[in-house]
Design a protein around this motif. Structure first.
Motif: not given
Length: 281
Positions: A141-159
């Motif tokens: 779903s769109s909601e699942e995809k948004q959650n996946a986007l947020v999870g990835y970029f939060v981790g990437l920007f921490k790094y």
């Protein structure tokens, strides 16, 4: 079936802050220097290419991530006779900045440029490729995809914060230096649909034409004329995503005819307006 030489664009009306492009056979792709309004990240899936970002030239290959700040002139083209495949994602900078603020990665909702052009990290590379495949799947779903986007970029920007050496709590606002060329760039953005001669614009801001063109290109890595065309293409992309007709868009964004629009568009997007308007979701 879409030929492997044609780009595939993924968009979701419910996730209007992100756009994804997949190219499976890009050996004949040729980009002119251009810029985007969004923050962009890409993964090289096959082959080797030259990545020019501002005035920095990188050799990148399978396993590399490339990143581009908003409005930074860049071009990525395959090396001679090299197979080339890639994913490229564009993210609305306001959405991304707010996301990073919400998760405590940044201290301000104002966009702050990243400092990394390329990243060689097996973990982030593989996670990004998996994210792209996830977005293009019809199973989620769109909601699942948004959650996946947020999870990835939060981790990437921490790094990236660690790589950049910038403490989260001390990330200051970036202030542009006082330079009259920024005033000219603002003018070109506002009046990009007008064909005011460059000679008239340079005189308006107190420059000789020869000096103005040299200084502008040195500062923005693009001539004033190319800068204006780039802005028109950006406006054209917005209109095409909304489903407007190609001939209508060409006229609306200041091109004399559809053929001229198509030539300029393809040099900067590496896709025809028709290919760009079509997307999977």
């Amino acid at each position: 079936m879409t030929p492997s030489t044609h780009p595939i664009f993924w968009r979701d009306p419910k996730l209007d802050f992100v756009e994804l492009r997949q190219v499976l056979d890009g050996r004949d792709v040729s980009y002119s220097p251009h810029s985007h309004e969004e923050w962009s990240i890409g993964a090289i899936l096959e082959g080797q290419s030259e990545f020019l970002c501002a005035d920095r030239l990188h050799q990148v290959e399978r396993g590399n991530l490339v990143m581009m700040n908003p409005n930074v002139v860049h071009a990525c083209n395959p090396c001679h006779d090299s197979p080339w495949a890639y994913y490229m994602m564009h993210l609305d900078k306001e959405w991304l900045a707010q996301c990073l603020l919400d998760y405590g990665i940044r201290a301000s909702s104002s966009w702050q440029d990243t400092r990394t052009d390329t990243l060689l990290s097996t973990a982030f590379y593989e996670e990004f490729v998996a994210l792209c495949e996830y977005l293009m799947s019809v199973e989620y779903s769109s909601e699942e995809k948004q959650n996946a986007l947020v999870g990835y970029f939060v981790g990437l920007f921490k790094y990236l914060n660690k790589v950049d050496g910038t403490p989260v709590q001390l990330f200051p606002n970036t202030l542009l230096p006082n330079n009259k060329l920024y005033e000219v760039a603002d003018y070109l953005n506002l009046f990009c649909l007008e064909d005011t001669p460059i000679e008239v614009i340079s005189a308006k801001f107190g420059f000789s034409t020869a000096y103005f063109v040299r200084a502008f290109k040195r500062h923005f890595n693009m001539t004033p004329h190319a800068y204006r065309l780039n802005k028109r293409v950006q406006l054209g992309q917005h209109a095409l995503k909304e489903g407007q007709g190609i001939a209508e868009v060409a006229q609306a964004v200041g091109f004399s005819d559809q053929a001229h629009f198509q030539r300029v568009f393809k040099k900067r997007v590496a896709a025809t307006p028709h290919q760009y308007r079509c997307s999977v979701s």
